[in-house]
Design an enzyme around this catalytic site. Structure first.
Site, short mmCIF file in Angstrom:
data_model
loop_
_atom_site.label_atom_id
_atom_site.label_comp_id
_atom_site.label_asym_id
_atom_site.label_seq_id
_atom_site.Cartn_x
_atom_site.Cartn_y
_atom_site.Cartn_z
N CYS A 179 0.82 -1.23 0.00
CA CYS A 179 0.00 0.00 0.00
C CYS A 179 0.85 1.26 0.00
O CYS A 179 0.32 2.35 -0.24
CB CYS A 179 -0.93 0.00 1.19
SG CYS A 179 -1.93 -1.48 1.25
N ASN A 194 -10.47 0.18 0.68
CA ASN A 194 -9.00 0.21 0.60
C ASN A 194 -8.59 -0.46 -0.71
O ASN A 194 -8.80 -1.66 -0.90
CB ASN A 194 -8.45 -0.56 1.81
CG ASN A 194 -6.94 -0.67 1.81
OD1 ASN A 194 -6.29 -0.37 0.81
ND2 ASN A 194 -6.38 -1.13 2.91
N HIS A 248 -3.14 7.02 2.91
CA HIS A 248 -3.65 5.73 2.43
C HIS A 248 -5.02 5.51 3.05
O HIS A 248 -5.22 5.76 4.24
CB HIS A 248 -2.66 4.63 2.82
CG HIS A 248 -3.16 3.27 2.50
ND1 HIS A 248 -3.69 2.96 1.27
CD2 HIS A 248 -3.22 2.12 3.24
CE1 HIS A 248 -4.06 1.69 1.27
NE2 HIS A 248 -3.80 1.17 2.45
N1 ACO Z 1 -18.44 -7.44 10.98
C1 ACO Z 1 -18.79 -7.67 12.26
N2 ACO Z 1 -17.91 -7.99 13.20
C2 ACO Z 1 -16.62 -8.07 12.84
C3 ACO Z 1 -16.18 -7.84 11.53
C4 ACO Z 1 -17.16 -7.51 10.58
N3 ACO Z 1 -16.86 -7.27 9.28
N4 ACO Z 1 -14.85 -7.97 11.48
C5 ACO Z 1 -14.44 -8.29 12.72
N5 ACO Z 1 -15.51 -8.35 13.55
C6 ACO Z 1 -15.55 -8.65 14.97
C7 ACO Z 1 -14.37 -9.48 15.40
O1 ACO Z 1 -14.61 -10.85 15.16
C8 ACO Z 1 -14.33 -9.15 16.86
O2 ACO Z 1 -15.29 -9.95 17.53
P1 ACO Z 1 -14.96 -10.59 18.97
O3 ACO Z 1 -14.74 -9.40 19.87
O4 ACO Z 1 -16.18 -11.38 19.25
O5 ACO Z 1 -13.70 -11.37 18.75
C9 ACO Z 1 -14.80 -7.70 16.94
O6 ACO Z 1 -15.46 -7.46 15.69
C10 ACO Z 1 -13.69 -6.71 17.10
O7 ACO Z 1 -12.61 -7.07 16.23
P2 ACO Z 1 -11.35 -6.17 16.07
O8 ACO Z 1 -10.38 -6.86 15.17
O9 ACO Z 1 -10.88 -5.73 17.44
O10 ACO Z 1 -12.00 -4.91 15.36
P3 ACO Z 1 -11.33 -3.54 15.09
O11 ACO Z 1 -12.12 -2.48 15.71
O12 ACO Z 1 -9.83 -3.60 15.35
O13 ACO Z 1 -11.50 -3.40 13.51
C11 ACO Z 1 -10.26 -3.69 11.49
C12 ACO Z 1 -10.96 -4.38 12.65
C13 ACO Z 1 -11.27 -2.85 10.75
C14 ACO Z 1 -9.70 -4.74 10.56
C15 ACO Z 1 -9.13 -2.80 12.07
O14 ACO Z 1 -8.32 -3.54 12.92
C16 ACO Z 1 -8.28 -2.21 10.99
O15 ACO Z 1 -8.72 -1.36 10.22
N6 ACO Z 1 -7.00 -2.60 10.95
C17 ACO Z 1 -6.08 -2.07 9.99
C18 ACO Z 1 -6.32 -2.77 8.70
C19 ACO Z 1 -5.50 -2.18 7.60
O16 ACO Z 1 -5.15 -1.03 7.62
N7 ACO Z 1 -5.25 -3.03 6.63
C20 ACO Z 1 -4.64 -2.68 5.46
C21 ACO Z 1 -3.27 -2.08 5.53
S1 ACO Z 1 -2.30 -2.53 4.23
C22 ACO Z 1 -3.25 -2.68 2.92
O17 ACO Z 1 -3.94 -1.74 2.63
C23 ACO Z 1 -3.30 -3.95 2.10
#
Ligand code: ACO
Length: 331
Positions: free
Chosen positions: A112, A288, A258
């Protein structure tokens, strides 16, 4: 200081738009969860158009909007984590499609951060007089490598291509790039080809530790750890680039980050002490799209007339590797 000038921009978006509600039909999720945790609403997904074709169409959009003859392009840099071929480079395929026979061509893989890495490479090439015009194409079909049974990652990604033409200018330029391969396991997608030939000798295999696990054929992402890395890397890279340029963060007119998650952008803005109005965000429409995010933003900004010539712009990416990169230049 030898700076850069973006003289043309373009983009390509597949026509298939997939909403948050569409995802709630294939995995346990909701529009509310996706909107609140990511800021995303829609993303465009390829209906089979390959990465090189999307990139070529974005490049053609840039060339026609800038009135640039493809034969005047000296260098083509394509950034992608989803190239259709291991060889030849996607840059060669784009070159053939757009008829830019005078260009030298290569691909850049910095995930990215790819667009900002390519922009920095372009600027370094432009410091020598034999390269006058660089075409950067960032094209991603993340739908090819996304696991649509994994709700934590599949809702995040979209397909798109962005392109821009860059020339040298006598103006401010500064950058801060970094990589940390010890965090490779946070975000990866393994090449499906393995060593397998008629002369295999298992006794000759050296001892080594697999640095990347668990095994999956799709893109693996440790979302929480990537999030923690991103909220630190983004402001750090902008701060370092400002310091090198001898300017203050307040001097930047627009920061184009990004587009991974609105909460990452908001946290970075708070850390930098920058109002959200100075952070360009379009992730609600496209999700993304990896390295394509930033040039897609540049195209919206350019075609929407959102910046005046001479204003100060920062672009900042982070991603697999892990890698990060910021660049500051004049619009
Ligand atoms: N719908 C509903 N619930 C969900 C979903 C969804 N789509 N995805 C995860 N959950 C649940 C999880 O299972 C978890 O449940 P649990 O508490 O029962 O275990 C709960 O939601 C919280 O999960 P977290 O992983 O703590 O959620 P978070 O608030 O951290 O959000 C996310 C997750 C959106 C992936 C976040 O961590 C994020 O944005 N991370 C960075 C990702 C990123 O930037 N990636 C790309 C970078 S490089 C590139 O672009 C290729």
């Amino acid at each position: 200081m030898k700076g850069i000038k973006i003289v043309a921009t373009g983009k390509y978006l597949p026509r298939n738009i997939v909403s948050n509600n569409d995802f709630s039909e294939i995995v346990e999720t909701s529009d509310e969860w996706i909107s609140q945790r990511t800021g995303m609403k829609n993303r465009h997904l390829s209906s089979g158009e390959p990465t090189w074709l999307m990139g070529s169409l974005a490049a053609q959009d840039a060339l026609s909007s800038g009135g640039i003859d493809p034969l005047d392009i000296d260098l083509i840099l394509v950034t992608s984590v989803t190239s259709d071929y291991m060889t030849p480079s996607a840059a060669c395929l784009v070159q053939a499609h757009i008829g830019a026979q005078n260009a030298i061509c290569m691909d850049v893989n910095a995930a990215c951060s790819g667009f900002v890495y390519a922009l920095d490479m372009a600027r370094r090439y432009l410091c020598f007089d034999d390269i006058r015009r660089v075409l950067i194409v960032s094209s991603e079909t993340l739908s090819k490598i996304t696991d649509y049974t994994d709700r934590a990652s599949c809702v995040l990604f979209g397909d798109a291509a962005g392109a821009c033409v860059v020339e040298a200018a006598d103006s401010l330029y500064s950058s801060d790039l970094g990589s940390d391969g010890t965090k490779a396991q946070l975000l990866y997608c393994k090449n499906p080809f393995q060593v397998k030939h008629p002369f295999m000798k298992p006794e000759l295999v050296p001892e080594y530790d697999e640095i990347i696990s668990p095994e999956t054929e799709f893109l693996y992402m440790d979302g929480r750890e990537v999030y923690k890395f991103a909220v630190k890397a983004l402001p750090k890279a902008i701060g370092a680039a400002c310091e090198k340029a001898g300017i203050r963060v307040e001097d930047i007119d627009l920061i184009i980050p990004h587009q991974a998650n609105i909460r990452i952008v908001e946290t970075a803005a708070r850390t930098l002490g920058v109002p959200m109005g100075k952070m360009y965000v379009n992730l609600e429409k496209y999700g993304n799209t990896s390295s394509a995010c930033i040039p897609m933003c540049l195209d919206e900004i350019s075609k929407g007339g959102l910046l005046k010539r001479g204003q100060t712009v920062a672009v900042v990416g982070f991603g697999a590797g892990v890698t990060y990169a910021a660049a500051i230049f004049k619009w």
